[in-house]
Design an enzyme around this catalytic site. Structure first.
Site, mmCIF file in Angstrom:
data_model
loop_
_atom_site.group_PDB
_atom_site.id
_atom_site.type_symbol
_atom_site.label_atom_id
_atom_site.label_comp_id
_atom_site.label_asym_id
_atom_site.label_seq_id
_atom_site.Cartn_x
_atom_site.Cartn_y
_atom_site.Cartn_z
ATOM 1 N N PRO A 197 -0.330 11.698 3.819
ATOM 2 C CA PRO A 197 -1.690 12.171 3.566
ATOM 3 C C PRO A 197 -2.449 12.382 4.864
ATOM 4 O O PRO A 197 -2.327 11.592 5.788
ATOM 5 C CB PRO A 197 -2.332 11.030 2.762
ATOM 6 C CG PRO A 197 -1.283 9.989 2.571
ATOM 7 C CD PRO A 197 -0.148 10.285 3.499
ATOM 8 N N HIS A 215 -3.612 6.993 -3.400
ATOM 9 C CA HIS A 215 -3.300 6.114 -2.265
ATOM 10 C C HIS A 215 -4.010 4.780 -2.460
ATOM 11 O O HIS A 215 -5.234 4.696 -2.350
ATOM 12 C CB HIS A 215 -3.774 6.779 -0.957
ATOM 13 C CG HIS A 215 -3.628 5.895 0.253
ATOM 14 N ND1 HIS A 215 -4.551 5.832 1.262
ATOM 15 C CD2 HIS A 215 -2.658 5.010 0.604
ATOM 16 C CE1 HIS A 215 -4.161 4.983 2.189
ATOM 17 N NE2 HIS A 215 -3.022 4.455 1.808
ATOM 18 N N HIS A 238 3.186 7.553 7.922
ATOM 19 C CA HIS A 238 2.511 7.369 6.630
ATOM 20 C C HIS A 238 1.145 8.039 6.548
ATOM 21 O O HIS A 238 0.480 7.957 5.531
ATOM 22 C CB HIS A 238 2.366 5.879 6.337
ATOM 23 C CG HIS A 238 1.134 5.238 6.909
ATOM 24 N ND1 HIS A 238 0.745 5.385 8.223
ATOM 25 C CD2 HIS A 238 0.192 4.454 6.336
ATOM 26 C CE1 HIS A 238 -0.365 4.727 8.433
ATOM 27 N NE2 HIS A 238 -0.730 4.149 7.319
ATOM 28 N N GLY A 239 0.698 8.668 7.617
ATOM 29 C CA GLY A 239 -0.619 9.295 7.565
ATOM 30 C C GLY A 239 -0.908 9.995 8.872
ATOM 31 O O GLY A 239 -0.007 10.228 9.686
ATOM 32 N N CYS A 267 0.906 -1.139 0.000
ATOM 33 C CA CYS A 267 0.000 0.000 0.000
ATOM 34 C C CYS A 267 0.949 1.194 0.000
ATOM 35 O O CYS A 267 1.982 1.171 0.672
ATOM 36 C CB CYS A 267 -0.857 -0.003 1.269
ATOM 37 S SG CYS A 267 -2.106 1.286 1.228
ATOM 38 N N ASN A 319 -9.786 3.051 3.179
ATOM 39 C CA ASN A 319 -9.114 4.354 3.262
ATOM 40 C C ASN A 319 -8.370 4.712 1.980
ATOM 41 O O ASN A 319 -7.591 5.654 1.949
ATOM 42 C CB ASN A 319 -8.165 4.392 4.480
ATOM 43 C CG ASN A 319 -7.059 3.362 4.373
ATOM 44 O OD1 ASN A 319 -7.023 2.565 3.426
ATOM 45 N ND2 ASN A 319 -6.159 3.353 5.337
#
Lengths: 136, 463
Positions: free
Chosen positions: B360, B233, B386-387, B97, B201
């Site tokens: 993100p 994403h 990562h987020g 991912c 997501n």
């Protein structure tokens, strides 16, 4: 019967039945209900299930992953489950449902996999209980 | 759990915290973020991953850490490449991912008048992949090549350029991928899903450069204030999910033979050098290559959508594509010595010095473009977060607001959203995530990656 459990980022299923088989059937219905609203799904298609593993945890997780496999590869939503045999190594059964049609069916969310995380399969005073968390 | 404060951005879970820990864990977080992190089991999970045999250095928790399955999401663990173990749960079901960011030659003022058309076009041209909806029909031979070579296949089929490969981590190909290690079932799940976004997501966002913090780097990537970019994403879809499922089951059986004991069955693992460990890494590499190809095919479809709305002259170079669910063979300096390790990054982005890093935020807030720093090499095996990280469970997130209300609220702020499902909006609403600014502050101030630009969404496409 089954209920959907909260998880900080995903979801779980707590399924109960008078037998281990019934509990697994409830867990299967719970899993499908996370993916698609099961109301109004016709019983037109049947798929054979064969789930293996070294213990009932591995077998149950494998069985539930069959539901995801048929949805991903054929778009079949399975809502009606039957278990024909359950041995030390394998569960054999069948499931019925219909092809997912966005015009008629309500898609909810995709499920990546059933997991071993906080997994439980145990006898209870009322029968059997299975708890499984799925990765969304 | 009692944490030892190292400084304002670092907290220690000492190896004495519970029996079985082989090393310490370090949590990167501010005091405020830590309050949110403590609400779930993620710190216990960070302690658990220190029990992986052969772990090198410390286990690490990024500021967006939240509870996962076995491994916390936002967890990093490096193991010795000879004597350590590899855990599919340390990579996750969605192998590779990741996030890619494309620049455009367009400015916000040009895009806004046609934004609704653009969002609709992107929604039409990039399928979510529910059931079988890929517009690409690939043969088994194509799939073999994708698994082995990654997006090079897409470039040769006119869905990208050499420059796209140059700007992809590993050029989109992890060496050692073996298609034969990928089961028939995984192939069946993945084949109809190439070029699809997925749900949950996963998303695509049309964003505007809201603020530039590092002009020199932004110039290098031809980014300027009010420029429009596209962030994608997604990951390896059903193929990666099935590879993980297959190998968790296999390694769950194998680890008993190797006498490995771990606190959570979902951390099932096997020695890196065992036949089972090697086979998993071959399959994981193949799934990672599939994911990079997936994002490449989506980029091609998205470029087509932009051209249909804004004309053929629109340019959309790839800034970078980086994985955040992966295990990589890398060399790092640990205690002054070069060590060959396998770094598990579960919900953590590689952040090598001067490498583009994307964090993100939630739908409707901001995302960040950062640049990896030396500090990440010293402290986190070259990793950053990562987020934003969830704070509300999906079911809690669904309560109290309808999809229509969320859509309306976002539109009042100039953000057009199109989602396949109501859940895509209610489960992913902005309040479901930690504050992105606090998360990025930690990454920046701890010296893992430095801010380059803040990106604000104007169009959101959700599966």
């Amino acid at each position: 019967m089954f209920e959907i459990l909260e998880h900080p980022s995903d979801a779980g299923i707590l399924a109960r039945g008078s037998t281990r088989e019934e509990a697994l059937i409830e867990a299967s219905r719970g899993l499908t209900s996370i993916i698609v609203n099961p109301e109004g799904i016709a019983l037109k298609e049947e798929r054979a299930f064969r789930a293996s593993g070294s213990d009932d945890g591995a077998q149950i997780v494998d069985w539930l992953n069959e539901i995801l496999f048929f949805f991903d590869t054929e778009g079949v939503v399975l809502v009606d489950f039957a278990i024909d045999s359950w041995t030390d190594r394998e569960i054999v059964g069948r499931a019925r449902g219909d092809f997912y049609d966005p015009a008629r069916h309500e898609f909810r969310t995709a499920v990546k996999a059933a997991t071993y995380h906080q997994f439980q399969s145990q006898k209870t005073p009322d029968g059997w209980e299975i708890r499984v968390f799925v990765d969304l | 759990m009692r944490l030892e404060k190292i400084d304002d951005y670092r907290w220690l879970i000492p190896r004495t915290y519970k029996p079985g820990m082989l090393t310490d864990a370090v949590v990167f977080a501010s005091e405020r973020l830590l309050e949110a992190i403590r609400k779930d089991q993620s710190l216990e999970q960070a302690a658990n991953i220190t029990m992986l045999p052969g772990i090198v250095g410390r286990a690490l928790a990024m500021p967006d850490i939240h509870q996962g399955y076995g491994f916390p999401i936002g967890g990093v663990a490096a193991v010795d490449a000879q004597h350590g173990v590899v855990s599919p749960g340390g990579v996750g079901f969605d192998i590779n991912c990741g996030v890619r960011l494309l620049a455009t030659s367009l400015k916000a003022a040009e895009v806004r008048p046609k934004l609704r058309d653009l969002v609709h076009q992107l929604f039409r041209d990039v399928p979510s992949g529910t059931g079988q909806s890929s517009q690409l029909k690939i043969s088994d031979g194509d799939l073999d090549r994708i698994l082995e070579e990654g997006p090079k296949w897409a470039v040769e089929n006119n869905m990208g350029s050499e420059a796209d490969l140059d700007n992809t981590e590993e050029r989109g190909r992890i060496a050692g991928a073996d298609p034969s290690a990928v089961s028939q079932r995984a192939r069946q799940r993945g084949k109809p899903q190439l070029g699809t976004l997925g749900s949950g997501n996963h998303f695509m966002e049309v964003q505007v450069v809201d603020e530039v913090f590092d002009t020199q780097t932004a110039d290098r990537y031809r980014l300027e204030k009010d420029g429009v970019v596209l962030l994608i994403h997604t990951g390896s879809r059903g193929l990666g999910h099935q590879v993980c499922t297959d190998y968790v089951a296999q390694l769950d059986e194998a680890m008993h033979r190797y006498g490995i004991r771990i606190p959570d069955r979902q951390l099932a693992c096997a020695p890196v050098q065992s036949p089972e460990g090697k086979r998993y890494l071959q399959a994981m590499a193949a799934a990672a290559n599939f994911a990079w190809t997936n994002r490449q095919c989506i980029s091609h479809a998205a470029r087509g959508a932009f051209k249909r709305i804004f004309g053929a002259s629109v340019q959309m170079p790839l800034i970078y594509d980086v994985a955040h669910n992966i295990a990589k063979r890398e060399t790092h300096v640990v205690d002054g010595k070069q060590r060959a390790v396998v770094v598990h990054r579960k919900g953590a982005t590689r952040a090598f010095p001067n490498q583009a890093v994307f964090i993100p935020g939630s739908m409707g807030t901001a995302s960040y473009f950062l640049l990896g720093q030396e500090g990440a090499m010293r402290e986190t095996f070259g990793s950053a977060c990562h987020g934003a990280g969830r704070v509300l469970s999906r079911s809690a997130s669904k309560k109290g607001t309808t999809a229509k209300e969320i859509q309306k609220e976002l539109e009042s702020r100039g953000i057009i959203v199109q989602s396949l499902t109501r859940e895509g909006l209610t489960e992913e609403k902005p309040e479901a995530y930690k504050d992105i600014e606090s998360v990025v502050d930690v990454v920046h101030n701890a010296g893992l990656a430095s801010r380059v630009a803040r990106l604000k969404p104007i169009g959101v496409i959700k599966g």
